[in-house]
Design an enzyme around this catalytic site. Structure first.
Site, mmCIF file in Angstrom:
data_model
loop_
_atom_site.group_PDB
_atom_site.id
_atom_site.type_symbol
_atom_site.label_atom_id
_atom_site.label_comp_id
_atom_site.label_asym_id
_atom_site.label_seq_id
_atom_site.Cartn_x
_atom_site.Cartn_y
_atom_site.Cartn_z
ATOM 1 N N ASP A 14 0.805 -1.225 0.000
ATOM 2 C CA ASP A 14 0.000 0.000 0.000
ATOM 3 C C ASP A 14 0.839 1.276 0.000
ATOM 4 O O ASP A 14 0.424 2.308 0.545
ATOM 5 C CB ASP A 14 -0.983 0.002 1.200
ATOM 6 C CG ASP A 14 -1.852 -1.231 1.215
ATOM 7 O OD1 ASP A 14 -2.224 -1.690 0.120
ATOM 8 O OD2 ASP A 14 -2.148 -1.736 2.310
ATOM 9 N N HIS A 42 -4.896 -1.703 -5.614
ATOM 10 C CA HIS A 42 -4.200 -0.490 -6.037
ATOM 11 C C HIS A 42 -5.233 0.580 -6.414
ATOM 12 O O HIS A 42 -6.125 0.315 -7.225
ATOM 13 C CB HIS A 42 -3.286 -0.797 -7.231
ATOM 14 C CG HIS A 42 -2.275 -1.862 -6.940
ATOM 15 N ND1 HIS A 42 -1.507 -2.464 -7.899
ATOM 16 C CD2 HIS A 42 -1.901 -2.444 -5.769
ATOM 17 C CE1 HIS A 42 -0.717 -3.364 -7.337
ATOM 18 N NE2 HIS A 42 -0.935 -3.372 -6.050
HETATM 19 P P1 GDP Z 1 -0.705 0.320 -3.573
HETATM 20 O O1 GDP Z 1 -1.305 -0.965 -3.117
HETATM 21 O O2 GDP Z 1 0.761 0.405 -3.295
HETATM 22 O O3 GDP Z 1 -1.029 0.669 -4.994
HETATM 23 O O4 GDP Z 1 -1.359 1.460 -2.649
HETATM 24 P P2 GDP Z 1 -2.932 1.616 -2.308
HETATM 25 O O5 GDP Z 1 -3.596 2.144 -3.503
HETATM 26 O O6 GDP Z 1 -3.450 0.384 -1.679
HETATM 27 O O7 GDP Z 1 -2.867 2.685 -1.153
HETATM 28 C C1 GDP Z 1 -2.381 3.977 -1.350
HETATM 29 C C2 GDP Z 1 -3.521 4.981 -1.047
HETATM 30 O O8 GDP Z 1 -2.982 6.276 -0.893
HETATM 31 C C3 GDP Z 1 -4.535 5.115 -2.181
HETATM 32 O O9 GDP Z 1 -5.783 5.364 -1.633
HETATM 33 C C4 GDP Z 1 -4.031 6.307 -2.995
HETATM 34 O O10 GDP Z 1 -5.069 6.986 -3.666
HETATM 35 C C5 GDP Z 1 -3.470 7.171 -1.892
HETATM 36 N N1 GDP Z 1 -2.306 7.987 -2.275
HETATM 37 C C6 GDP Z 1 -1.261 7.637 -3.079
HETATM 38 N N2 GDP Z 1 -0.326 8.616 -3.089
HETATM 39 C C7 GDP Z 1 -0.798 9.594 -2.272
HETATM 40 C C8 GDP Z 1 -0.260 10.844 -1.828
HETATM 41 O O11 GDP Z 1 0.827 11.242 -2.184
HETATM 42 N N3 GDP Z 1 -1.021 11.565 -0.953
HETATM 43 C C9 GDP Z 1 -2.237 11.144 -0.517
HETATM 44 N N4 GDP Z 1 -2.897 11.919 0.331
HETATM 45 N N5 GDP Z 1 -2.767 9.964 -0.901
HETATM 46 C C10 GDP Z 1 -2.041 9.195 -1.750
HETATM 47 P P1 IMO Z 2 -0.871 -4.189 -2.241
HETATM 48 O O1 IMO Z 2 -0.458 -4.677 -3.599
HETATM 49 C C1 IMO Z 2 -0.975 -4.697 2.101
HETATM 50 C C2 IMO Z 2 -0.723 -8.803 3.599
HETATM 51 C C3 IMO Z 2 -1.996 -9.254 4.290
HETATM 52 C C4 IMO Z 2 -1.423 -10.215 5.305
HETATM 53 C C5 IMO Z 2 -0.273 -10.875 4.533
HETATM 54 C C6 IMO Z 2 -0.629 -12.234 3.934
HETATM 55 O O2 IMO Z 2 -2.181 -3.519 -2.217
HETATM 56 O O3 IMO Z 2 0.232 -3.397 -1.629
HETATM 57 P P2 IMO Z 2 -2.164 -12.969 1.873
HETATM 58 O O4 IMO Z 2 -3.626 -12.822 1.641
HETATM 59 O O5 IMO Z 2 -1.307 -12.347 0.811
HETATM 60 O O6 IMO Z 2 -1.756 -14.395 2.137
HETATM 61 O O7 IMO Z 2 -1.880 -12.172 3.250
HETATM 62 O O8 IMO Z 2 0.060 -9.978 3.479
HETATM 63 N N1 IMO Z 2 -0.934 -8.274 2.239
HETATM 64 C C7 IMO Z 2 -0.969 -6.970 1.939
HETATM 65 N N2 IMO Z 2 -0.915 -5.882 2.724
HETATM 66 N N3 IMO Z 2 -1.075 -4.543 0.766
HETATM 67 C C8 IMO Z 2 -1.113 -5.626 -0.048
HETATM 68 O O9 IMO Z 2 -1.089 -5.539 -1.389
HETATM 69 C C9 IMO Z 2 -1.088 -6.912 0.540
HETATM 70 N N4 IMO Z 2 -1.133 -8.161 0.042
HETATM 71 C C10 IMO Z 2 -1.025 -8.977 1.078
HETATM 72 O O10 IMO Z 2 -2.659 -8.171 4.906
HETATM 73 O O11 IMO Z 2 -0.847 -9.507 6.378
HETATM 74 MG MG MG Z 3 -2.819 -1.648 -1.825
#
Ligand code: GDP
Ligand code: IMO
Ligand code: MG
Length: 435
Positions: A14, A42
């Site tokens: 994340d 994502h």
């Molecule tokens: P990923 O799994 O690595 O793609 O990340 P996620 O999408 O799960 O989580 C990142 C969250 O932060 C999302 O809701 C994005 O819209 C938000 N986000 C990403 N970059 C920024 C930033 O620079 N500032 C803020 N406020 N939010 C961000």
């Molecule tokens: P993105 O791509 C955050 C974490 C789960 C759990 C551990 C194992 O959005 O960054 P699983 O279901 O993969 O066997 O769970 O890994 N986990 C993540 N945490 N972002 C993710 O993906 C994750 N994918 C798995 O929360 O702790």
């Molecule tokens: Mg994510």
């Protein structure tokens, strides 16, 4: 030959990888997912519209960008088809731009049933998985019993293989966990129905990537999860079941490592973690007025896949340095910078006390990480708003100092800083593809 860039998360997932991949597609012609499955979530925000993606690569919002799902991805075909339909209903053209490798192992309902049953049986020691069957399908893969996308197109062979593997699963589900058995017919019929939808997307991804790159295209390799969740290098057993580091980009898409030209490591300006496992720089997120609470609430730190509250803490440089080394990071991208605005001071965990010694690199495995006591360096915070700021010079001096200190401690240049969720809320210092 185009310049290929691997984009990987350096923390516990994340980090904002999806947003960064989408942002970079103005200079790339293709995006490939190379590991993980629908446990990834994502979020992209483009011109005020939010897109949440699990399996579809983050190149999908930019017109004309080719998307690929490589052999390293564990695929729930029903989920993929629903995700495609939902995106198409919003006006995106997905099917004509998506290629799926025939080599992807397939996730079925028995995988998630076992994942959920095991977690329930573990009680307080549970990993906190997403319950999507990620562990069981990877077990099947290395045990050489998984079904693959190519099996969908030979119904007889598919049925034989499914019968054998389901026999094993139903034994474990019913005898070990007291759970319900899964019906062979239900799995087979759903798979055969989904096969029709998947068939037109199936292509030799490995060969297509090689040819596209040779023809001058730049490809982005989109990591999922994060380096600290890597099955070999993370806080085992509190990890996911795939390799999350940059080396997997080659294996999981079927290209040679010599074709990976730049590794962009993405890290938040602080840390988050969803699920169980050690987190040395973790903060209290419940008490209003504390830095942890600000990260959680202002950062809207809720898991995309499960909706769980993400744990939050100060930026862990010892873990980040480990991830920089594991991935061979050649440029950093710091995200969610705006979330730290207004804090009177900001801290960096520069190392730990571990068994009477001081270490500046995160150790391997959960047990030793759990014994780490963080050592902090405190820097002055900044009152000014950095949300949406698009030039480094426009940042407050203390914010610039915080960023420069991260680069200095990690010994890697910072290519970009993200200051908001929108595609263009970015500060560019060195373009990962164009420079
Ligand atoms: P990923 O799994 O690595 O793609 O990340 P996620 O999408 O799960 O989580 C990142 C969250 O932060 C999302 O809701 C994005 O819209 C938000 N986000 C990403 N970059 C920024 C930033 O620079 N500032 C803020 N406020 N939010 C961000
Ligand atoms: P993105 O791509 C955050 C974490 C789960 C759990 C551990 C194992 O959005 O960054 P699983 O279901 O993969 O066997 O769970 O890994 N986990 C993540 N945490 N972002 C993710 O993906 C994750 N994918 C798995 O929360 O702790
Ligand atoms: Mg994510």
């Amino acid at each position: 030959m185009g310049k290929n860039v691997v984009v990987v998360g350096l923390q516990w997932g994340d980090e904002g990888k999806g947003k960064i991949v989408d942002w970079l597609t103005d200079y790339a012609q293709g995006v490939v997912r190379f590991h993980g499955g629908h446990n990834a979530g994502h979020t992209l925000v483009v011109d005020g519209t939010e897109y949440k993606l699990n399996l579809v690569p983050s190149g999908v919002v930019r017109k004309g960008v080719q998307c690929y799902i490589g052999n390293g991805v564990v695929l729930e075909t029903h989920h993929l088809l629903s995700e495609i339909s939902a995106l198409e209903a919003r006006g995106l053209d997905v099917r004509s731009r998506l290629k799926v490798s025939p080599g992807c192992p397939l996730i079925f309902s028995y995988h998630s049933a076992l994942d959920v049953a095991r977690e329930a049986a573990k009680g307080s020691g549970k990993i906190g998985t997403t319950g999507k069957g990620i562990g069981p399908i990877h077990e099947d893969k290395v045990a050489r019993r998984s079904l693959h996308v190519y099996d969908l197109f030979n119904p007889t062979r598919f049925g034989e293989k499914l019968e054998e593997v389901l026999d094993y699963y139903n034994f474990v589900l019913t005898q070990k966990f007291g759970a319900k058995a899964i019906s062979f017919e239900a799995v087979r019929d759903q798979a055969m129905a989904d096969a029709e939808g998947i068939k037109p997307l199936v292509a030799d991804v490995s060969a297509a990537l090689y040819a596209a790159n040779k023809a001058g295209q730049s490809i982005l390799f989109e990591g999922a999860h994060g380096s600290m969740l890597d099955i070999d290098h993370g806080t085992y057993p509190f990890v996911t079941s795939s390799n999350c580091v940059a080396g997997q980009a080659a294996v999981g898409s079927g290209i040679g490592p010599g074709l990976l030209h730049h590794v962009l490591g993405v890290a938040k300006a602080y840390c988050t973690r969803v699920g169980g496992g050690p987190f040395p720089s973790e903060l209290d997120i419940e008490t209003a007025g504390t830095p942890g609470h600000q990260m959680s609430s202002k950062g809207r730190e809720f898991g995309t896949v499960t909706g769980r509250k993400r744990r939050c803490g100060w930026l862990d440089i010892a873990a980040l340095k480990r991830a920089v080394q594991l991935n061979g990071v050649t440029g950093l991208c710091i995200t969610k910078f705006d979330i730290l605005d207004g804090l009177s001071e900001v801290k960096l965990c520069t190392g730990y006390k571990l068994g009477g010694k001081t270490v500046d690199l995160s150790p391997l495995g959960a047990d030793d990480v759990a014994r780490c006591e963080p050592i902090y360096e405190t820097l002055p915070g900044w009152k000014e708003n950095t949300f949406g700021v698009r030039s480094f010079e426009a940042l407050p001096a203390n914010a610039r100092a915080y960023i420069e200190r991260i680069a200095q401690l990690c010994e890697v240049p910072i290519d970009a800083i993200s200051t908001g969720p929108e595609r263009n809320e970015m500060i560019l210092r060195r373009h990962p593809i164009a420079s």
